[in-house]
Write a protein that holds these residues in place. Structure first.
Motif, short mmCIF file in Angstrom:
data_model
loop_
_atom_site.label_atom_id
_atom_site.label_comp_id
_atom_site.label_asym_id
_atom_site.label_seq_id
_atom_site.Cartn_x
_atom_site.Cartn_y
_atom_site.Cartn_z
N HIS A 31 0.82 -1.21 0.00
CA HIS A 31 0.00 0.00 0.00
C HIS A 31 0.86 1.26 0.00
N GLY A 32 0.17 2.40 -0.05
CA GLY A 32 0.86 3.69 -0.04
C GLY A 32 0.50 4.54 1.16
N ASN A 33 0.53 5.84 0.97
CA ASN A 33 0.32 6.82 2.04
C ASN A 33 -0.91 7.67 1.74
N PRO A 34 -1.88 7.79 2.65
CA PRO A 34 -1.92 7.30 4.03
C PRO A 34 -2.84 6.08 4.18
N TRP B 136 -6.58 -3.30 0.34
CA TRP B 136 -6.53 -4.48 -0.53
C TRP B 136 -7.65 -5.47 -0.25
N ARG B 137 -8.61 -5.14 0.61
CA ARG B 137 -9.56 -6.12 1.11
C ARG B 137 -10.34 -6.79 -0.03
N HIS B 138 -10.81 -6.02 -1.01
CA HIS B 138 -11.62 -6.60 -2.08
C HIS B 138 -10.75 -7.47 -3.00
N LEU B 139 -9.52 -7.07 -3.23
CA LEU B 139 -8.65 -7.86 -4.08
C LEU B 139 -8.27 -9.17 -3.39
N ILE B 140 -8.01 -9.11 -2.09
CA ILE B 140 -7.73 -10.34 -1.34
C ILE B 140 -8.92 -11.29 -1.43
N ALA B 141 -10.11 -10.77 -1.23
CA ALA B 141 -11.30 -11.63 -1.28
C ALA B 141 -11.48 -12.27 -2.65
N ALA B 142 -11.09 -11.54 -3.71
CA ALA B 142 -11.28 -12.05 -5.06
C ALA B 142 -10.20 -13.03 -5.50
N LEU B 143 -9.06 -13.02 -4.82
CA LEU B 143 -7.93 -13.85 -5.26
C LEU B 143 -7.63 -15.04 -4.36
N SER B 144 -8.03 -14.97 -3.10
CA SER B 144 -7.50 -15.91 -2.10
C SER B 144 -7.99 -17.34 -2.29
N ASP B 145 -8.94 -17.58 -3.19
CA ASP B 145 -9.33 -18.96 -3.48
C ASP B 145 -8.27 -19.69 -4.31
N ALA C 298 -0.35 -9.12 2.35
CA ALA C 298 -0.52 -7.67 2.36
C ALA C 298 0.02 -7.10 3.66
N PRO C 299 1.26 -6.62 3.66
CA PRO C 299 1.82 -6.03 4.88
C PRO C 299 1.35 -4.60 5.10
N ASP C 300 1.35 -4.18 6.35
CA ASP C 300 1.26 -2.76 6.68
C ASP C 300 2.69 -2.26 6.81
N VAL D 16 1.97 -6.32 -6.43
CA VAL D 16 0.90 -5.35 -6.66
C VAL D 16 1.20 -4.13 -5.79
N ALA D 17 1.20 -2.94 -6.39
CA ALA D 17 1.63 -1.77 -5.64
C ALA D 17 0.79 -0.55 -5.97
N HIS D 18 0.61 0.29 -4.95
CA HIS D 18 -0.16 1.53 -5.10
C HIS D 18 0.58 2.66 -4.39
N ASP D 19 0.59 3.84 -5.03
CA ASP D 19 1.14 5.05 -4.40
C ASP D 19 2.59 4.81 -3.97
#
Length: 307
Positions: free
Chosen positions: A43-46, A52-61, A67-69, A116-119
């Motif tokens: 993730h990015g700032n702030p 990433w919650r929706h992406l995790i739900a869509a991929l984790s199967d 996804a670290p903080d 996968v990266a943002h900001d």
């Protein structure tokens, strides 16, 4: 670790908290959900891993979603002052330590990673990807830059004002203005109040916001900014990803990382598949979730491992 007051309801975030203690004693929070090829989300700032919650739900199967903080952010322990001279460089080293921990002790594969990266997650995660190009099979970038701003794509005047140390300290550290402003101005469709509260909850208290201000100050707008040297190095390393399948998802109404930057990604990586979402803002996964999340899933499903 977050105090109980910092743990409100988190809609669509039912994930089990995991913790990794670095050699310096810093405790890092991360999510590790699903099994299969690993997908590392930075993730990015702030923001924090909640983004990433929706992406995790869509991929984790079918994928192992990690996804670290970032240290000093989200639910991770706060960094002791003074903060490292180059915060993003420190985070890249911490990210490498976490990946080594997962591969050495928790069965994560050494190869076949998707990044996968943002900001600000872009410079951090893609620095790691370039240094570990043999381990990385795919890259997804969302409204980020790993190169210095072109003249026609500089951030707007108000961000350049915010970038000044006294202003960013006041707006992002001493007050919750940056966290709350990003949650409102970073989307074109307002977040539901419970989601907005979850986005900003880790940054309610002043002592938990120091990294937010530092990341703003490190943005490489001029040669004197700490991030300038980092991105100069990253730019030289980017050819390591020239043959790596890449998906770019861009919210075209991002008030800071503006549309010309999407064109720079296309120019630097002609093989990349660039998706532009005209009605999405900085948090493109919020505004364009219905299109972008399936597009990412399709990209992962169809590119596959190269080995």
């Amino acid at each position: 670790m977050c105090a109980a007051a910092d743990r409100p309801r988190r809609p669509d975030y039912p994930f089990t908290s995991q913790w990794f203690t670095h050699t310096d004693g810093s405790r890092q929070h991360y999510v590790d959900e699903g099994t299969g090829p690993p997908v590392l989300m930075v993730h990015g700032n702030p923001s924090w891993s909640y983004a990433w919650r929706h992406l995790i739900a869509a991929l984790s199967d079918a994928y192992r979603c990690i996804a670290p903080d970032l240290l000093g952010m989200g639910l991770s322990e706060r960094l002791a002052p003074p903060l490292p001279a180059l915060l993003a460089g420190h985070q890249t080293a911490a990210l490498d330590d976490l990946v080594r921990h997962l591969t050495d002790e928790h069965g994560a594969p050494r190869h076949g990673w998707t990044v996968v990266a943002h900001d600000w997650g872009g410079p951090i995660a893609l620095t790691w990807a370039c240094l570990n190009a043999d381990k990385v099979d795919r890259v997804v970038v969302l409204n980020t830059a790993v190169f210095r701003f072109p003249e026609h794509g500089l951030p707007p005047w108000w961000f350049r004002l915010l970038h000044l140390r006294p202003v960013s300290t006041a707006a992002a550290h001493w007050t919750p203005g940056w966290a709350h402003g990003a949650a409102r101005l970073g989307v074109t469709t307002p977040m539901p109040p419970p989601v907005r509260r979850a986005f900003t909850a880790p940054y309610r208290r002043r002592r938990r916001r120091a990294a937010l201000a530092r990341f703003i100050q490190d943005v490489p707008i001029t040669r004197s900014d700490p991030g300038w040297a980092l991105l100069a190095v990253v730019e030289r390393m980017l050819p390591a990803l020239d043959r790596t399948p890449m998906l770019v998802g861009w919210g075209m109404r991002d008030p800071v990382l503006r549309p010309p930057l999407a064109d720079v990604w296309q120019q630097r990586f002609p093989h990349a598949h660039v998706l532009r979402f005209p009605d999405a803002g900085h948090y493109v996964l919020e505004d364009a979730r219905a299109e972008l999340v399936p597009a990412i899933r399709h990209f992962l499903d169809t590119t596959g491992e190269r080995r």
